[in-house]
Design a protein around this motif. Structure first.
Motif, short mmCIF file in Angstrom:
data_model
loop_
_atom_site.label_atom_id
_atom_site.label_comp_id
_atom_site.label_asym_id
_atom_site.label_seq_id
_atom_site.Cartn_x
_atom_site.Cartn_y
_atom_site.Cartn_z
N ASP A 276 0.82 -1.22 0.00
CA ASP A 276 0.00 0.00 0.00
C ASP A 276 0.85 1.27 0.00
N ALA A 277 2.13 1.12 -0.34
CA ALA A 277 3.02 2.28 -0.44
C ALA A 277 3.13 2.69 -1.90
N GLN A 278 2.87 3.97 -2.18
CA GLN A 278 2.95 4.44 -3.56
C GLN A 278 4.41 4.54 -3.99
N LEU A 279 4.68 4.13 -5.22
CA LEU A 279 6.02 4.16 -5.79
C LEU A 279 6.13 5.34 -6.76
N PHE A 280 7.33 5.91 -6.85
CA PHE A 280 7.56 7.04 -7.74
C PHE A 280 8.85 6.83 -8.51
N GLY A 281 8.87 7.31 -9.76
CA GLY A 281 10.11 7.34 -10.53
C GLY A 281 10.40 6.10 -11.33
N HIS A 282 10.48 4.96 -10.66
CA HIS A 282 10.75 3.68 -11.31
C HIS A 282 10.72 2.61 -10.22
N PRO A 283 10.70 1.32 -10.57
CA PRO A 283 10.71 0.29 -9.53
C PRO A 283 11.94 0.39 -8.64
N ARG A 284 11.76 0.09 -7.39
CA ARG A 284 12.90 0.09 -6.47
C ARG A 284 13.71 -1.18 -6.66
N ASP A 285 15.01 -0.99 -6.75
CA ASP A 285 15.94 -2.09 -6.97
C ASP A 285 16.43 -2.61 -5.62
N PRO A 286 16.19 -3.88 -5.29
CA PRO A 286 16.63 -4.38 -3.98
C PRO A 286 18.14 -4.41 -3.83
N TYR A 287 18.88 -4.29 -4.94
CA TYR A 287 20.35 -4.28 -4.88
C TYR A 287 20.92 -2.87 -4.88
N HIS A 288 20.04 -1.87 -4.80
CA HIS A 288 20.45 -0.48 -4.83
C HIS A 288 20.68 0.03 -3.40
N ARG A 289 21.74 0.80 -3.22
CA ARG A 289 22.06 1.27 -1.88
C ARG A 289 22.49 2.73 -1.93
N ILE A 290 22.11 3.48 -0.90
CA ILE A 290 22.54 4.87 -0.74
C ILE A 290 23.15 5.03 0.65
N ASP A 291 24.33 5.62 0.69
CA ASP A 291 24.99 5.97 1.96
C ASP A 291 25.40 7.43 1.91
N VAL A 292 25.24 8.13 3.01
CA VAL A 292 25.63 9.54 3.09
C VAL A 292 26.61 9.71 4.24
N TYR A 293 27.77 10.34 3.94
CA TYR A 293 28.80 10.54 4.96
C TYR A 293 29.16 12.02 5.05
N PRO A 294 29.24 12.58 6.25
CA PRO A 294 29.77 13.94 6.38
C PRO A 294 31.26 13.95 6.08
N SER A 295 31.74 15.06 5.52
CA SER A 295 33.15 15.15 5.15
C SER A 295 33.67 16.55 5.42
N THR A 296 34.90 16.62 5.95
CA THR A 296 35.56 17.91 6.15
C THR A 296 36.60 18.17 5.06
N ARG A 297 36.61 17.36 4.00
CA ARG A 297 37.52 17.62 2.89
C ARG A 297 37.17 18.96 2.25
N HIS A 298 38.21 19.59 1.69
CA HIS A 298 38.01 20.89 1.06
C HIS A 298 37.42 20.67 -0.33
N VAL A 299 36.14 21.03 -0.49
CA VAL A 299 35.43 20.86 -1.76
C VAL A 299 35.31 22.22 -2.43
N ARG A 300 35.71 22.28 -3.68
CA ARG A 300 35.66 23.53 -4.44
C ARG A 300 35.08 23.23 -5.82
N MET A 301 34.03 23.98 -6.20
CA MET A 301 33.37 23.81 -7.49
C MET A 301 33.57 25.06 -8.33
N SER A 302 33.94 24.87 -9.61
CA SER A 302 34.11 25.99 -10.53
C SER A 302 33.37 25.71 -11.83
N VAL A 303 32.84 26.77 -12.41
CA VAL A 303 32.17 26.69 -13.71
C VAL A 303 32.86 27.66 -14.66
N ASP A 304 33.48 27.11 -15.70
CA ASP A 304 34.21 27.94 -16.67
C ASP A 304 35.17 28.89 -15.97
N GLY A 305 35.86 28.38 -14.96
CA GLY A 305 36.88 29.15 -14.27
C GLY A 305 36.39 30.01 -13.13
#
Length: 242
Positions: A106-135
């Motif tokens: 009775d749970a509605q699904l969105f986007g596509h079927p859920r893959d039982p072999y799919h995994r998501i992990d989220v980790y905090p990081s203090t690494r220096h992240v820098r993003m640039s677009v065209d310099g």
């Protein structure tokens, strides 16, 4: 699949089964296939469309009709699949977006079927992240949360305070992920031009993306990403652009 799966169009149940199978195919999202007996054939009309897949064989199609509503070429089958895909015989599949509502139990699904072999992990990081677009630097942070998802590059989600939000232009684009929820997008005005739908966030995530709620992420396929001063190679995915 052990769950009861239902597909509903215009209030009518097209599929109701406890015998769904999930097809995994390289470079494609998983697809449900259903035994013919579990599909409401009274709602199907034959279609003239046919396609050929070198890995599965020749497919025939049906349209779904509910009252005055016609959903063309929404259902397909491989009546005589090639030898390596014989397991598809006697099964039908539905175009995901042709269906109004999908349910697992009775749970509605969105986007596509859920893959039982799919995994998501989220980790905090203090690494220096820098993003640039065209310099031009558009984000810099030591407070990233890195989202690791099966089959995808690591995604660096940053607090809005560490992003040049003055360079962001709201986009009308919305997408829905089966695991993370609904994403909103922005264009980026930087480097002398506009880069469409380069940034997204999950303002109301599903549980897998709760750790990145309201954080901002860039397509690292289309920006220059530096980690601790080292320029990373751009990954090549379906979101890459020339």
């Amino acid at each position: 699949m052990p769950q009861r799966i239902r597909a509903i169009v215009a209030g009518e149940t097209v599929v109701d089964t406890r015998r769904a199978a999930l097809l995994h195919e390289t470079k494609h999202l998983p697809v449900y296939y259903f035994p013919e007996d579990d599909v409401n054939r009274a709602l199907l009309e034959p279609s003239e469309r046919s396609t050929h897949c070198p890995h599965k064989g020749d497919a025939g199609y049906w349209s779904i009709r509910v009252g005055d509503r016609l959903v063309p070429d929404a259902v397909w089958t491989y009546p005589d699949p090639i030898e390596s895909a014989r397991f598809l015989a006697g099964h039908l599949a539905l175009e995901w977006d042709a269906v109004d509502e999908w349910f697992a139990e009775d749970a509605q699904l969105f986007g596509h079927p859920r893959d039982p072999y799919h995994r998501i992990d989220v980790y905090p990081s203090t690494r220096h992240v820098r993003m640039s677009v065209d310099g031009e630097v558009v984000a810099e942070s030591r407070r990233a949360r890195v989202l690791f998802e099966t089959g995808l590059p690591p995604r660096y989600y940053l607090p809005a305070e560490d992003v040049r939000v003055d360079l962001l232009v709201p986009s009308d684009k919305k997408t829905r992920c089966a695991y993370k929820g609904s994403a909103s997008y922005w264009h980026v005005q930087a480097g002398g031009g506009r880069h469409d739908d380069l940034v997204w966030t999950y303002p109301e995530p599903q549980h897998d993306a709760e750790p990145v709620r309201d954080l901002v992420c860039f397509f690292n396929e289309r920006v220059d990403l530096e980690l601790d001063g080292k320029l990373e190679e751009r990954p090549v995915t379906q979101w890459s652009r020339a």
